[in-house]
Design a protein around this motif. Structure first.
Motif, PDB file in Angstrom:
ATOM      1  N   VAL A  66       0.837  -1.208   0.000  1.00  0.00           N
ATOM      2  CA  VAL A  66       0.000   0.000   0.000  1.00  0.00           C
ATOM      3  C   VAL A  66       0.869   1.255   0.000  1.00  0.00           C
ATOM      4  N   ALA A  67       0.652   2.100  -1.013  1.00  0.00           N
ATOM      5  CA  ALA A  67       1.355   3.385  -1.096  1.00  0.00           C
ATOM      6  C   ALA A  67       0.580   4.482  -0.377  1.00  0.00           C
ATOM      7  N   ALA A  68      -0.750   4.450  -0.503  1.00  0.00           N
ATOM      8  CA  ALA A  68      -1.600   5.468   0.136  1.00  0.00           C
ATOM      9  C   ALA A  68      -2.985   4.879   0.368  1.00  0.00           C
ATOM     10  N   CYS A  69      -3.667   5.449   1.364  1.00  0.00           N
ATOM     11  CA  CYS A  69      -4.986   4.949   1.718  1.00  0.00           C
ATOM     12  C   CYS A  69      -5.832   6.098   2.245  1.00  0.00           C
ATOM     13  N   ALA A  70      -7.104   6.078   1.897  1.00  0.00           N
ATOM     14  CA  ALA A  70      -8.061   7.043   2.442  1.00  0.00           C
ATOM     15  C   ALA A  70      -9.272   6.276   2.949  1.00  0.00           C
TER      16      ALA A  70
END
Length: 195
Positions: free
Chosen positions: A104-108
């Motif tokens: 995972v590079a980014a998560c919202a």
């Protein structure tokens, strides 16, 4: 967040601006003891000033807990908080759990309406280049890291996150999109969360 600076007053309050005891999460409100030592409003945005300054306190929009020793801990942004089946879910805590996965590079994390009332937890995920991750793997990664009720029901794997000019994820865009054709639904897939 740390301890309160000299010259500033702070409270943790509920939705009616009533002070909450130590250890209970609520909104952080602030004010200075000296006149003009704190910003008096938003430049050119009187409606935002009225919204933020209520009852002689600046409402930060941050969900915070004050520990008994006076230490303030950030929990979440108030607008990012999710209420699922009677439980408060911190989007920040869920994001930290998911972002600990090496793919995972980014998560919202954001709320979507539940057919049962309140919210369901949704996750939008951007993968590291060259990595693959199935939505069910996100659920399994969260088990044991966060409370079972905070594990996302909806998961979207995106090729690009909607970003503001300064690089922050536009959660409102994700929220407004709702359940899209590329949204995986844990309940529809019959995946049960281990408690």
């Amino acid at each position: 967040m740390g301890y309160l600076a000299d010259g500033i007053e702070a409270r943790i309050v509920d939705e009616n601006d009533s002070a909450l005891p130590d250890g209970e999460a609520g909104e952080l409100v602030l004010r200075a003891r000296e006149p003009f030592a704190f910003a008096s409003g938003y430049f050119g945005m009187p409606e935002k000033t009225v919204e933020a300054w209520r009852n002689l306190w600046f409402h930060s929009g941050d969900r915070v807990v004050r520990d008994s020793d006076g230490h303030y801990r950030f929990i979440d942004r108030m607008k990012d908080s999710i209420r699922r089946r009677g439980e408060n879910v911190s989007s920040w805590e869920v994001e930290q759990a998911i972002q600990s996965h090496p793919a995972v590079a980014a998560c919202a994390i954001y709320p979507l309406p539940s057919e049962l009332g309140e919210d369901e937890v949704a996750a939008a995920i951007l993968l590291e280049p060259g990595h693959l991750l199935q939505p069910v793997d996100v659920v399994r990664h969260c088990e044991g890291r966060i409370a079972h009720f905070a594990i996302p029901r909806y998961v979207r794997i995106l090729s690009q996150m909607p970003l503001t000019e300064n690089g922050k994820i536009k959660k409102g865009v994700l929220r407004d999109a709702g359940v899209t054709t590329d949204t995986w639904d844990r309940e529809a897939a019959g995946v049960k969360v281990r408690r």
